[in-house]
Design a protein around this motif. Structure first.
Motif, PDB file in Angstrom:
ATOM      1  N   GLY A  90       0.795  -1.223   0.000  1.00 54.53           N
ATOM      2  CA  GLY A  90       0.000   0.000   0.000  1.00 54.53           C
ATOM      3  C   GLY A  90       0.827   1.272   0.000  1.00 54.53           C
ATOM      4  O   GLY A  90       0.292   2.355  -0.268  1.00 54.53           O
ATOM      5  N   TRP A  91       2.120   1.167   0.290  1.00 53.30           N
ATOM      6  CA  TRP A  91       2.981   2.350   0.290  1.00 53.30           C
ATOM      7  C   TRP A  91       3.315   2.755  -1.144  1.00 53.30           C
ATOM      8  O   TRP A  91       3.429   1.914  -2.036  1.00 53.30           O
ATOM      9  N   TRP A  92       3.484   4.059  -1.348  1.00 52.78           N
ATOM     10  CA  TRP A  92       3.881   4.567  -2.656  1.00 52.78           C
ATOM     11  C   TRP A  92       5.402   4.576  -2.768  1.00 52.78           C
ATOM     12  O   TRP A  92       6.099   5.056  -1.875  1.00 52.78           O
ATOM     13  N   VAL A  93       5.892   4.024  -3.879  1.00 49.87           N
ATOM     14  CA  VAL A  93       7.334   3.984  -4.123  1.00 49.87           C
ATOM     15  C   VAL A  93       7.601   4.420  -5.561  1.00 49.87           C
ATOM     16  O   VAL A  93       6.772   4.216  -6.451  1.00 49.87           O
ATOM     17  N   GLN A  94       8.748   5.019  -5.763  1.00 53.80           N
ATOM     18  CA  GLN A  94       9.137   5.462  -7.101  1.00 53.80           C
ATOM     19  C   GLN A  94      10.148   4.485  -7.683  1.00 53.80           C
ATOM     20  O   GLN A  94      11.164   4.186  -7.063  1.00 53.80           O
ATOM     21  N   LEU A  95       9.853   3.981  -8.872  1.00 54.57           N
ATOM     22  CA  LEU A  95      10.762   3.058  -9.535  1.00 54.57           C
ATOM     23  C   LEU A  95      11.962   3.821 -10.087  1.00 54.57           C
ATOM     24  O   LEU A  95      11.950   5.050 -10.178  1.00 54.57           O
ATOM     25  N   GLN A  96      12.990   3.093 -10.486  1.00 52.49           N
ATOM     26  CA  GLN A  96      14.197   3.734 -10.997  1.00 52.49           C
ATOM     27  C   GLN A  96      13.930   4.548 -12.261  1.00 52.49           C
ATOM     28  O   GLN A  96      14.648   5.508 -12.548  1.00 52.49           O
ATOM     29  N   ASN A  97      12.890   4.183 -13.016  1.00 48.71           N
ATOM     30  CA  ASN A  97      12.565   4.936 -14.232  1.00 48.71           C
ATOM     31  C   ASN A  97      11.751   6.194 -13.940  1.00 48.71           C
ATOM     32  O   ASN A  97      11.343   6.906 -14.858  1.00 48.71           O
ATOM     33  N   ARG A 103       8.753   6.328 -12.408  1.00 47.53           N
ATOM     34  CA  ARG A 103       7.311   6.098 -12.289  1.00 47.53           C
ATOM     35  C   ARG A 103       6.943   5.744 -10.853  1.00 47.53           C
ATOM     36  O   ARG A 103       7.615   4.954 -10.200  1.00 47.53           O
ATOM     37  N   TRP A 104       5.855   6.353 -10.366  1.00 51.33           N
ATOM     38  CA  TRP A 104       5.363   6.068  -9.022  1.00 51.33           C
ATOM     39  C   TRP A 104       4.333   4.946  -9.081  1.00 51.33           C
ATOM     40  O   TRP A 104       3.451   4.945  -9.945  1.00 51.33           O
ATOM     41  N   VAL A 105       4.467   3.988  -8.171  1.00 54.50           N
ATOM     42  CA  VAL A 105       3.516   2.876  -8.095  1.00 54.50           C
ATOM     43  C   VAL A 105       3.179   2.629  -6.630  1.00 54.50           C
ATOM     44  O   VAL A 105       3.944   2.980  -5.729  1.00 54.50           O
ATOM     45  N   GLN A 106       2.028   2.036  -6.410  1.00 55.24           N
ATOM     46  CA  GLN A 106       1.627   1.662  -5.059  1.00 55.24           C
ATOM     47  C   GLN A 106       1.935   0.190  -4.866  1.00 55.24           C
ATOM     48  O   GLN A 106       1.486  -0.651  -5.642  1.00 55.24           O
ATOM     49  N   LYS A 107       2.737  -0.104  -3.871  1.00 57.41           N
ATOM     50  CA  LYS A 107       3.190  -1.479  -3.678  1.00 57.41           C
ATOM     51  C   LYS A 107       2.038  -2.373  -3.225  1.00 57.41           C
ATOM     52  O   LYS A 107       1.193  -1.943  -2.462  1.00 57.41           O
TER      53      LYS A 107
END
Length: 219
Positions: free
Chosen positions: A206-213, A215-219
């Motif tokens: 449920g936490w928001w994380v930013q990928l190396q590219n 892009r933000w995604v919700q885990k």
């Protein structure tokens, strides 16, 4: 003719100087070892904050004075009896973890991060903040944070930068590389992205994380 020859010599000298100026020494970055070292530090030094901050304080006066800061990880790595430099080739991850844990600034950073952890976990769970691809905390919803929260995030990011910079310095030491701005610049970005990888893997659902590219995604 002589004048033209002198111009040619001057041009060649400038070319050689420019060529020498761009020569850099590549610094080996042990990505896997760095990630394991980050994990070890988090496991050993990053406390949940459930226990009172001064719980272990009474034991401190009984210790003998130390010439150098005593690492708290020396008591955890029971099979680690040699100094980091002596066994770096055999176990780079342990060597890096021990090296970082002997730095007073890293220990202070972890003490500070431990105190902030409960509130930060709440902010992550509410999607008010997210984890950037540099391992720092980014405010995503200003409506959900107070001015005190923003100050807390800024302080947390400073502590994380301290840990990342210390990792870069430890890697240079592991490589027996002279510490310089150019050398630090080579490894600092990788130290940050590896730190981000470690934190991203440890993030809760449920936490928001930013990928190396980016892009933000919700885990």
């Amino acid at each position: 003719m002589k004048k033209g020859f002198l111009k040619w010599l001057l041009a060649m000298a400038c070319f050689l100087l420019a060529a020498c100026a761009v020569i850099t020494v590549n610094v080996y970055f042990p990505e896997k070892a760095a990630k394991e070292a980050y994990k070890s530090l988090d496991e050993m030094l990053l406390k949940s904050g459930d226990s009172p901050a001064g719980e272990k304080a009474p034991a401190a006066p009984s210790r003998e004075p130390q010439a150098k800061p005593q690492s708290r990880l020396f008591h955890e790595f029971t099979n680690f009896s040699l100094i980091p430099e002596a066994c770096a080739a055999d176990n780079e991850a342990d060597a890096l973890a021990i090296e970082l844990s002997s730095m007073p600034e890293v220990l202070k950073a972890y003490d500070d991060m431990s105190r902030r952890l409960p509130r930060l976990n709440t902010l992550f769970a509410s999607s008010a903040v997210g984890l950037s691809n540099q391992g720092l905390i980014s405010v995503r919803d200003k409506a959900k944070v107070t001015p005190q929260d923003e100050s807390l995030v800024a302080a947390e990011n400073q502590s994380r930068k301290t840990v990342i910079m210390s990792m870069a310095k430890a890697i240079l030491k592991l490589n027996k590389q002279k510490e310089s701005k150019a050398a630090l610049d080579q490894v600092l970005g990788k130290a940050a992205s590896t730190y981000a990888d470690t934190k991203r893997e440890a993030a809760q659902s449920g936490w928001w994380v930013q990928l190396q590219n980016g892009r933000w995604v919700q885990k």
